[in-house]
Motif scaffolding. Structure first.
Motif, short mmCIF file in Angstrom:
data_model
loop_
_atom_site.label_atom_id
_atom_site.label_comp_id
_atom_site.label_asym_id
_atom_site.label_seq_id
_atom_site.Cartn_x
_atom_site.Cartn_y
_atom_site.Cartn_z
N ARG A 151 -40.56 105.92 24.76
CA ARG A 151 -39.94 106.32 26.03
C ARG A 151 -40.93 106.00 27.15
N ILE A 152 -40.53 105.08 28.01
CA ILE A 152 -41.39 104.62 29.09
C ILE A 152 -40.65 104.79 30.41
N GLU A 153 -41.25 105.52 31.33
CA GLU A 153 -40.68 105.65 32.67
C GLU A 153 -41.20 104.52 33.55
N ASP A 154 -42.46 104.64 33.98
CA ASP A 154 -43.11 103.60 34.75
C ASP A 154 -44.25 103.04 33.91
N GLY A 155 -44.27 101.76 33.73
CA GLY A 155 -45.31 101.17 32.91
C GLY A 155 -45.50 99.70 33.20
N VAL A 156 -46.62 99.18 32.75
CA VAL A 156 -46.88 97.74 32.79
C VAL A 156 -47.06 97.28 31.35
N ILE A 157 -46.19 96.38 30.93
CA ILE A 157 -46.27 95.84 29.59
C ILE A 157 -47.33 94.75 29.58
N LEU A 158 -48.27 94.89 28.68
CA LEU A 158 -49.32 93.90 28.49
C LEU A 158 -49.15 93.32 27.09
N GLU A 159 -48.58 92.12 27.02
CA GLU A 159 -48.40 91.49 25.72
C GLU A 159 -49.60 90.56 25.50
N VAL A 160 -50.50 91.01 24.66
CA VAL A 160 -51.75 90.28 24.43
C VAL A 160 -51.60 89.44 23.16
N GLY A 161 -51.43 88.16 23.35
CA GLY A 161 -51.35 87.26 22.22
C GLY A 161 -52.71 86.70 21.88
N GLY A 327 -52.72 94.62 38.66
CA GLY A 327 -52.70 95.21 40.00
C GLY A 327 -51.65 94.57 40.89
N SER A 328 -51.49 93.26 40.78
CA SER A 328 -50.46 92.57 41.56
C SER A 328 -49.06 93.01 41.15
N VAL A 329 -48.83 93.17 39.86
CA VAL A 329 -47.52 93.63 39.37
C VAL A 329 -47.26 95.06 39.85
N MET A 330 -48.27 95.92 39.78
CA MET A 330 -48.11 97.30 40.25
C MET A 330 -47.74 97.33 41.72
N HIS A 331 -48.39 96.51 42.52
CA HIS A 331 -48.12 96.48 43.96
C HIS A 331 -46.71 95.97 44.23
N ASP A 332 -46.32 94.87 43.58
CA ASP A 332 -45.02 94.26 43.85
C ASP A 332 -43.87 95.17 43.46
N ARG A 337 -49.08 104.99 39.24
CA ARG A 337 -49.96 105.18 38.08
C ARG A 337 -49.17 104.95 36.80
N PRO A 338 -48.83 103.70 36.56
CA PRO A 338 -48.07 103.41 35.34
C PRO A 338 -48.95 103.49 34.11
N ALA A 355 -56.83 98.97 30.30
CA ALA A 355 -56.42 100.33 30.68
C ALA A 355 -57.64 101.17 31.05
N SER A 356 -58.70 101.08 30.26
CA SER A 356 -59.91 101.85 30.53
C SER A 356 -60.55 101.43 31.85
N ALA A 357 -60.61 100.11 32.09
CA ALA A 357 -61.23 99.62 33.32
C ALA A 357 -60.45 100.06 34.55
N MET A 358 -59.13 100.21 34.44
CA MET A 358 -58.30 100.58 35.58
C MET A 358 -58.05 102.07 35.66
N GLY A 359 -58.57 102.83 34.71
CA GLY A 359 -58.37 104.28 34.72
C GLY A 359 -56.94 104.69 34.46
N LEU A 360 -56.23 103.92 33.66
CA LEU A 360 -54.83 104.21 33.35
C LEU A 360 -54.67 104.59 31.89
N ASP A 361 -53.63 105.37 31.61
CA ASP A 361 -53.32 105.72 30.22
C ASP A 361 -52.85 104.47 29.48
N VAL A 362 -53.13 104.42 28.19
CA VAL A 362 -52.69 103.29 27.38
C VAL A 362 -51.80 103.80 26.25
N LEU A 363 -50.73 103.06 26.00
CA LEU A 363 -49.82 103.35 24.91
C LEU A 363 -49.69 102.09 24.07
N ILE A 364 -49.98 102.21 22.79
CA ILE A 364 -49.78 101.10 21.86
C ILE A 364 -48.69 101.52 20.89
#
Length: 576
Positions: A151-161, A327-332, A337-338, A355-364
């Protein structure tokens, strides 16, 4: 660039089948493998494009007409979109044939569904005719998988291949979409708004003048090398660093390790994360920390740094690059605080670090490394059309909704699961209709994501500060707590559709004009000399329709238009 041949046809006096066939034959003889037909104002009259399509079929060429893909005006926009789609139809046809034959040979009788770039799905027939709608389907599948499993309200998906990282936004539980651009050309195809960056879990360390220069964009996968952290410390004993160019034309500054048995191994971002202890025990990216440290030590002898300093600098370069995109995606998309939702094989390495560098929660999410396959399997059928209608009538909207719903059903959606949304885009002078539905896996059965129970809907509304939640057809309506003026509309799954400051009014009679006028006046807001007008939506049955203006007559006409299922109508008037 796309190689094209073309002809202009003057249709002032009409277009005969013979003329169309002659033109298409000349194009075929000039080397055309597919035909794209675009005519000014085709959304209002499809006949000429249809004539060209019939002629192309007669001579054995696949064809795309511009009005098939979009109902928007703008000849150049539709022509570019049709040309793009036509250019990949031959490949799509071969792909569909191979996939269809393979599925049949495996004895699978279920219909084949293809992921679309807007996080929906289509059948093979839809893929054959509109393959351009599958652009960005890979990132879309990952987003869909994340939404289906968490369940995700506000988030940024980071697909790390291994080679690249895809970044996309989730706002109020829904993925952000945009119009696809190909090089400098805009198209009428909407897909996931995804940013792609060439740094990921497999990105290789680069060194210049005996110093750490950065990481990527080449990866261990491109170079055809194993990750050092997935070897053993014994294999890395006695290894030495050397520089190479992974591909012809690349700079020879990618640092790899030459093992004593003459094999090579890559020092990657994932290796650095393992050496620093960033990767958790349950992460797919977990490797051998001792091997990772040994690899960093071998590289450190080349760049004159301690092993862990090499790892720190690699992670700093990778996280800074990706964090700028986040950061650009968050602004646009106005995300304050996603949560960082990290998926893909490198989620536990680069995802956790960003996530750690930006001070944001991480969900895997569970099974993050195969989340795109999960998204493919659980995706909804999604059909969307946009048409230029400057002053749409209820009848025009009704017909457009019916057409899109029919498209969704034809692609495999269960009728009982359909959800339709209508948006009036005043700045574009158009109406956009989006229909989603669950895929039925067998006749009469529509399994998949269950509808939210009353308790689940109540909990979802309370999480946003709403109470007094009750059903409105397949939707749920919540109101702000303690006399608040906010109204929330949740869909059948408990996801937010609307959350506005305003009022929800039950409408059952055609003499409620004064009630509507009073509500509109209460929801207007004066900001200095400017009046901020509210927006009106009619919620009835499975439809949530944005009304093009605030005239009571228009609202009531929309209510009357929707009244086909015996559901009560609710009018929501408010501002975001």
């Amino acid at each position: 660039s796309l190689a094209t041949v073309g002809e202009f046809i003057d249709v002032t006096g009409g277009l005969t089948a013979q003329t169309a066939r002659e033109v298409v034959t000349r194009l075929r003889d000039a080397g055309a493998e597919a035909i794209a037909a675009a005519e000014a104002f085709a959304p209002d009259d499809l006949s000429h494009e249809a004539t060209v399509a019939a002629a192309a079929a007669d001579v054995g060429l696949p064809v795309t007409t511009s009005a098939e893909l979009t109902g928007l005006y703008g000849l150049e926009l539709r022509a570019v979109t049709a040309a793009l789609n036509a250019s990949i139809i031959p490949i799509a046809l071969r792909t569909a044939e191979v996939v269809g034959a393979g599925v049949a040979a495996a004895g699978i009788t279920s219909p084949v569904m293809v992921m679309r770039g807007d996080a929906g799905a289509t059948d093979l027939a839809g893929f054959r005719t509109a393959p351009a709608r599958t652009l960005y389907s890979g990132p879309a599948a990952s987003v869909s998988g994340a939404l289906r499993t968490s369940r995700i309200e506000d988030g940024v998906i980071l697909e790390v291949g291994g080679t690249s990282t895809n970044v996309a936004a989730i706002r109020r539980g829904r993925p952000a979409l945009s119009y696809v651009r190909v090089a400098s050309h805009s198209t009428a195809i909407r897909a996931l708004d995804v940013r792609v960056f060439g740094v990921a879990g497999g990105s290789i360390l680069r060194a210049r003048r005996n110093r750490v220069h950065g990481v990527g964009p080449r990866s261990a996968h491109i170079a055809g090398l194993p990750y050092a952290c997935f070897l053993t410390p014994d294999e890395l004993e006695g290894s030495r660093a050397e520089l190479l160019a992974p591909r012809p034309g690349d700079p020879a500054d990618y640092l790899v390790l030459r093992l004593t048995d003459h094999r090579r191994a890559a020092l990657t971002v994932t290796c650095a994360a393992n050496a620093l202890g960033i990767v958790a025990a349950e992460d797919y990216a977990l490797g051998n920390r001792a091997a990772a440290t040994a690899a960093c030590a071998a590289a450190g002898r080349e760049v004159r740094l301690p092993a862990l300093e090499v790892a720190h600098r690699m992670m700093a370069a990778a996280t800074q690059a990706v964090a700028e995109i986040v950061g650009s995606v968050m602004h646009d998309h106005r995300l304050e605080r996603p949560a960082i939702v990290a998926v893909g094989g490198g989620a536990g390495a680069l995802g956790r670090a960003v996530a750690s560098a930006m001070g944001l929660d991480v969900l895997i999410p569970p099974r993050a490394e195969i989340i795109s396959a999960i998204g493919d399997a659980l995706s909804l059928v999604r059909a969307e059309r946009e048409r230029t209608l400057h002053q749409p009538t209820p009848a025009q909207v009704r017909h457009l909704v019916a057409d899109v719903e029919a498209e969704a059903v034809a692609a495999g959606a269960g009728v009982a699961t359909l959800e339709s949304r209508v948006e009036h885009l005043a700045d574009r002078g158009s109406v956009r209709v989006t229909v989603t539905g669950a895929v039925g896996l067998s006749s009469g059965a529509v399994p998949g994501r269950p509808r939210a129970t009353r308790q689940q809907a109540t909990d979802a509304a309370l999480a946003r500060g709403h109470h007094d939640t009750h059903a409105v057809g397949p939707y749920w309506l919540g109101r702000g707590a303690q006399g608040g003026t906010r109204v929330a509309l949740l869909d059948q799954y408990g996801d937010i559709v609307l959350d506005v400051k305003g009022e929800a009014l039950p409408i059952s009679r055609h003499d409620d004009r004064s009630v509507l006028v009073d509500a509109v006046n209460r929801c207007r807001r004066r900001i200095g000399p400017i009046t901020a007008e509210p927006t009106a939506w009619v919620v009835q049955g499975a439809r949530c329709v944005q009304v093009p203006d605030l005239e009571p007559g228009t609202i009531l006409e929309t209510v009357a238009m929707q009244d086909t299922e015996g559901f009560p109508a609710i009018v929501i008037i408010g501002r975001g």
